[in-house]
Design an enzyme around this catalytic site. Structure first.
Site, PDB file in Angstrom:
ATOM      1  N   THR A  67       0.967  -1.325  -0.020  1.00  0.00           N
ATOM      2  CA  THR A  67       0.138  -0.012  -0.033  1.00  0.00           C
ATOM      3  C   THR A  67       0.791   1.397  -0.133  1.00  0.00           C
ATOM      4  O   THR A  67       1.993   1.343   0.580  1.00  0.00           O
ATOM      5  CB  THR A  67      -1.281  -0.088   1.204  1.00  0.00           C
ATOM      6  N   SER A  93       5.385  -1.265  -1.240  1.00  0.00           N
ATOM      7  CA  SER A  93       4.975  -0.534  -2.433  1.00  0.00           C
ATOM      8  C   SER A  93       6.156   0.243  -3.003  1.00  0.00           C
ATOM      9  O   SER A  93       6.832   1.045  -2.418  1.00  0.00           O
ATOM     10  CB  SER A  93       3.686   0.498  -2.106  1.00  0.00           C
ATOM     11  N   THR A 142       2.731  -5.078 -10.341  1.00  0.00           N
ATOM     12  CA  THR A 142       1.272  -5.061 -10.254  1.00  0.00           C
ATOM     13  C   THR A 142       0.440  -5.002 -11.909  1.00  0.00           C
ATOM     14  O   THR A 142       1.137  -4.129 -12.475  1.00  0.00           O
ATOM     15  CB  THR A 142       0.742  -3.993  -9.357  1.00  0.00           C
ATOM     16  N   LYS A 207       0.846  -9.408  -9.365  1.00  0.00           N
ATOM     17  CA  LYS A 207      -0.190  -9.308  -8.579  1.00  0.00           C
ATOM     18  C   LYS A 207      -1.408  -8.740  -9.366  1.00  0.00           C
ATOM     19  O   LYS A 207      -1.386  -7.308 -10.083  1.00  0.00           O
ATOM     20  CB  LYS A 207       0.167  -8.179  -7.484  1.00  0.00           C
ATOM     21  N   HIS A 231      -7.188  -5.428  -6.402  1.00  0.00           N
ATOM     22  CA  HIS A 231      -6.619  -4.077  -5.753  1.00  0.00           C
ATOM     23  C   HIS A 231      -7.491  -3.462  -4.603  1.00  0.00           C
ATOM     24  O   HIS A 231      -7.559  -2.356  -4.629  1.00  0.00           O
ATOM     25  CB  HIS A 231      -6.367  -3.186  -7.022  1.00  0.00           C
ATOM     26  N   ARG A 266     -10.268  -9.425   6.720  1.00  0.00           N
ATOM     27  CA  ARG A 266     -10.486  -8.720   8.029  1.00  0.00           C
ATOM     28  C   ARG A 266     -10.682  -9.488   9.413  1.00  0.00           C
ATOM     29  O   ARG A 266     -10.830  -9.061  10.466  1.00  0.00           O
ATOM     30  CB  ARG A 266     -11.844  -7.816   7.741  1.00  0.00           C
ATOM     31  N   GLY A 285      -4.211  -5.657   3.248  1.00  0.00           N
ATOM     32  CA  GLY A 285      -4.003  -4.187   2.988  1.00  0.00           C
ATOM     33  C   GLY A 285      -4.225  -3.162   4.066  1.00  0.00           C
ATOM     34  O   GLY A 285      -3.687  -2.734   4.879  1.00  0.00           O
ATOM     35  N   ARG A 286      -5.842  -2.650   3.861  1.00  0.00           N
ATOM     36  CA  ARG A 286      -6.280  -1.559   4.542  1.00  0.00           C
ATOM     37  C   ARG A 286      -5.984  -1.922   6.213  1.00  0.00           C
ATOM     38  O   ARG A 286      -5.763  -0.890   6.936  1.00  0.00           O
ATOM     39  CB  ARG A 286      -7.634  -1.265   4.555  1.00  0.00           C
TER      40      ARG A 286
HETATM   41  C1  LIG Z   1      -4.610   3.116   0.074  1.00  0.00           C
HETATM   42  C2  LIG Z   1      -4.207   1.837  -0.819  1.00  0.00           C
HETATM   43  C3  LIG Z   1      -2.963   2.135  -1.379  1.00  0.00           C
HETATM   44  C4  LIG Z   1      -2.580   0.903  -2.419  1.00  0.00           C
HETATM   45  N1  LIG Z   1      -1.362   0.964  -3.087  1.00  0.00           N
HETATM   46  C5  LIG Z   1      -1.010  -0.224  -3.941  1.00  0.00           C
HETATM   47  C6  LIG Z   1       0.250  -0.169  -4.340  1.00  0.00           C
HETATM   48  O1  LIG Z   1       0.974   0.815  -4.371  1.00  0.00           O
HETATM   49  N2  LIG Z   1       0.575  -1.074  -5.330  1.00  0.00           N
HETATM   50  C7  LIG Z   1      -0.345  -2.334  -5.477  1.00  0.00           C
HETATM   51  O2  LIG Z   1       0.090  -3.089  -6.209  1.00  0.00           O
HETATM   52  N3  LIG Z   1      -1.320  -2.423  -4.675  1.00  0.00           N
HETATM   53  C8  LIG Z   1      -1.791  -1.207  -3.795  1.00  0.00           C
HETATM   54  N4  LIG Z   1      -3.002  -1.313  -3.165  1.00  0.00           N
HETATM   55  C9  LIG Z   1      -3.869  -2.574  -3.193  1.00  0.00           C
HETATM   56  C10 LIG Z   1      -3.283  -3.350  -2.056  1.00  0.00           C
HETATM   57  O3  LIG Z   1      -2.021  -4.081  -2.420  1.00  0.00           O
HETATM   58  C11 LIG Z   1      -4.215  -4.731  -1.928  1.00  0.00           C
HETATM   59  O4  LIG Z   1      -4.394  -5.317  -3.061  1.00  0.00           O
HETATM   60  C12 LIG Z   1      -5.462  -4.441  -1.429  1.00  0.00           C
HETATM   61  O5  LIG Z   1      -5.653  -3.252  -0.180  1.00  0.00           O
HETATM   62  C13 LIG Z   1      -6.202  -5.656  -0.686  1.00  0.00           C
HETATM   63  O6  LIG Z   1      -7.391  -5.299  -0.080  1.00  0.00           O
HETATM   64  P1  LIG Z   1      -7.511  -4.923   1.466  1.00  0.00           P
HETATM   65  O7  LIG Z   1      -7.407  -3.484   1.556  1.00  0.00           O
HETATM   66  O8  LIG Z   1      -9.174  -5.122   1.579  1.00  0.00           O
HETATM   67  O9  LIG Z   1      -6.758  -5.854   2.338  1.00  0.00           O
HETATM   68  C14 LIG Z   1      -3.345  -0.087  -2.331  1.00  0.00           C
HETATM   69  C15 LIG Z   1      -4.428  -0.209  -1.455  1.00  0.00           C
HETATM   70  C16 LIG Z   1      -4.795   0.788  -0.777  1.00  0.00           C
HETATM   71  C17 LIG Z   1      -6.228   0.725  -0.031  1.00  0.00           C
HETATM   72  C1  LIG Z   2      -0.306   7.453  -9.461  1.00  0.00           C
HETATM   73  C2  LIG Z   2       0.188   6.525  -8.519  1.00  0.00           C
HETATM   74  C3  LIG Z   2      -0.310   6.338  -7.264  1.00  0.00           C
HETATM   75  C4  LIG Z   2       0.503   5.224  -6.279  1.00  0.00           C
HETATM   76  C5  LIG Z   2      -0.412   3.869  -6.473  1.00  0.00           C
HETATM   77  C6  LIG Z   2      -1.048   3.599  -5.144  1.00  0.00           C
HETATM   78  C7  LIG Z   2      -2.046   2.649  -5.427  1.00  0.00           C
HETATM   79  O1  LIG Z   2      -1.831   1.564  -6.073  1.00  0.00           O
HETATM   80  C8  LIG Z   2      -3.130   2.822  -4.930  1.00  0.00           C
HETATM   81  O2  LIG Z   2      -4.274   1.824  -5.172  1.00  0.00           O
HETATM   82  O3  LIG Z   2      -3.574   3.840  -4.409  1.00  0.00           O
END
Ligand SMILES: Cc1cc2nc3c(=O)[nH]c(=O)nc-3n(C[C@H](O)[C@H](O)[C@H](O)COP(=O)(O)O)c2cc1C
Ligand SMILES: CCCCCCC(=O)C(=O)O
Length: 331
Positions: A67, A93, A142, A207, A231, A266, A285-286
């Site tokens: 994240t 990330s 990703t 991913k 995602h 969760r 993730g969250r």
């Molecule tokens: C705030 C946020 C930022 C994220 N940033 C990335 C990222 O930089 N790269 C990526 O592959 N996935 C990113 N994700 C997706 C997470 O890797 C993941 O797939 C997802 O959060 C899983 O779901 P959950 O939040 O319900 O656990 C992001 C998700 C969130 C909520």
């Molecule tokens: C424009 C790129 C921002 C970073 C990506 C973060 C991400 O994957 C997300 O879900 O937020």
């Protein structure tokens, strides 16, 4: 949801700037998929096995999903997350607010580097080199983001850049360290996966796979593993819950590479369901972000401890076994 995780989310909501809370919490479009990811677990039940006569091991097959921008949640950012990760795989990330070298130095367990392939392959190669030099043990590309999802909460808040003092540190001295310096491109293809594999000897995971045909193509490309993910409901608001997409991908891959999973986990019971459906590990993730915002390193540790304790309890109640034939749909 585990009530202790819900408490951490409440605390995070109370301390975070609402703009940043919504960046973390939000999803794409109507947030249908965001809600479905969690709801999908509630539709399933486990038929425990009994009298199995075994002591379960303490294995906890969980990874911290990548994240972005942890310093929006807490001043220690990804350093706190890395310190708390323990022996869980931390997928860091590419859009971290701490350089990958510092993330790896703070971690005691394995760190994998998440990569968005940049259309300028020199930039992509420089990122891979940074990950290698830092000591990352795998690269996770990703593949679900040919363009960034439209997050209505961010649009409503006008959130489109990082506050002063925060940067996407891995991009520094490449294109630039701003949020918008990270490119997502619809031109990225399987050929680019091959090119990243040529750049590095590190195992390469993909991913964001949902379609079984893509899983088969990924295996043909010699990936080390696949993460079934939508995602966290942040890309296309028309896809199924990640959990619902998992079994078909597991079947298509047929054991040739590990299939990890994330989206909506969760509770320890959610981890058990994902593993029973064939996931090699479950990504969080969250909840990690809520723990981080609520209480820094201790908060992230708490999230992992709560999930571990609950997962091992559920596993014991299931006779130490988790398999597809134990999963049924609720009436
Ligand atoms: C705030 C946020 C930022 C994220 N940033 C990335 C990222 O930089 N790269 C990526 O592959 N996935 C990113 N994700 C997706 C997470 O890797 C993941 O797939 C997802 O959060 C899983 O779901 P959950 O939040 O319900 O656990 C992001 C998700 C969130 C909520
Ligand atoms: C424009 C790129 C921002 C970073 C990506 C973060 C991400 O994957 C997300 O879900 O937020």
């Amino acid at each position: 949801m585990n009530p202790l995780l819900a408490e951490l989310h409440d605390k995070a909501r109370a301390v975070l700037d609402p703009v940043h809370h919504d960046f973390f919490a939000g999803g794409v479009g109507d947030e249908v998929v965001l809600a479905e990811n969690e709801a999908a677990f509630r539709r399933l039940a486990l038929l425990p096995r009994v009298l199995r006569g075994k002591q379960i091991s303490g294995d906890f097959p969980v990874m911290i999903s990548p994240t972005a921008f942890h310093r929006l949640a807490h001043p220690d950012g990804e350093l706190a997350t890395a310190r708390a990760a323990g022996d869980a795989v931390l997928v860091s990330s590419m859009a971290s607010t701490v350089p990958i070298a510092d993330v790896v130095a703070a971690a005691s367990g394995p760190v994998w580097f998440q990569l968005y392939v940049q259309p300028d392959m020199d930039v992509t190669e420089a990122l891979v080199r940074r990950a290698e030099r830092a000591g990352c043990e795998a690269v996770v590309v990703t593949v679900d983001s040919p363009v960034f999802g439209r997050h209505r909460r961010d649009l409503a808040h006008g959130f489109h850049d990082l506050p002063a003092g925060l940067a996407a540190e891995n991009m520094r001295d490449l294109v630039g360290p701003g949020l918008r310096d990270i490119e997502m491109s619809p031109l990225v293809s399987w050929e680019h996966i091959g090119r990243v594999q040529e750049m590095t000897a590190l195992p390469l995971w993909v991913k964001g796979v949902l379609h079984p045909k893509d899983a088969i193509i990924a295996v043909r490309h010699g990936v080390a593993g696949i993460v079934v993910s939508n995602h966290g409901g942040r890309q296309l608001d028309l896809v199924p819950a990640a959990l619902d997409a998992l079994p078909a991908v597991v079947d298509a891959v047929a054991g040739r590479v590990p299939v990890a999973f994330d989206g909506g986990v969760r509770s320890g019971g959610d981890i058990a369901l994902a593993l029973a459906l064939g996931a090699s590990s479950a990504g969080i993730g969250r909840p990690v972000l809520w723990g981080l915002a609520a209480d820094g390193e201790q908060g992230v540790r708490r999230v992992l401890d709560v999930l571990r304790d609950e997962f091992l309890h559920v596993l014991t109640l299931c006779g130490g076994e988790l398999s597809r034939d134990m999963v049924v749909t609720r009436c």
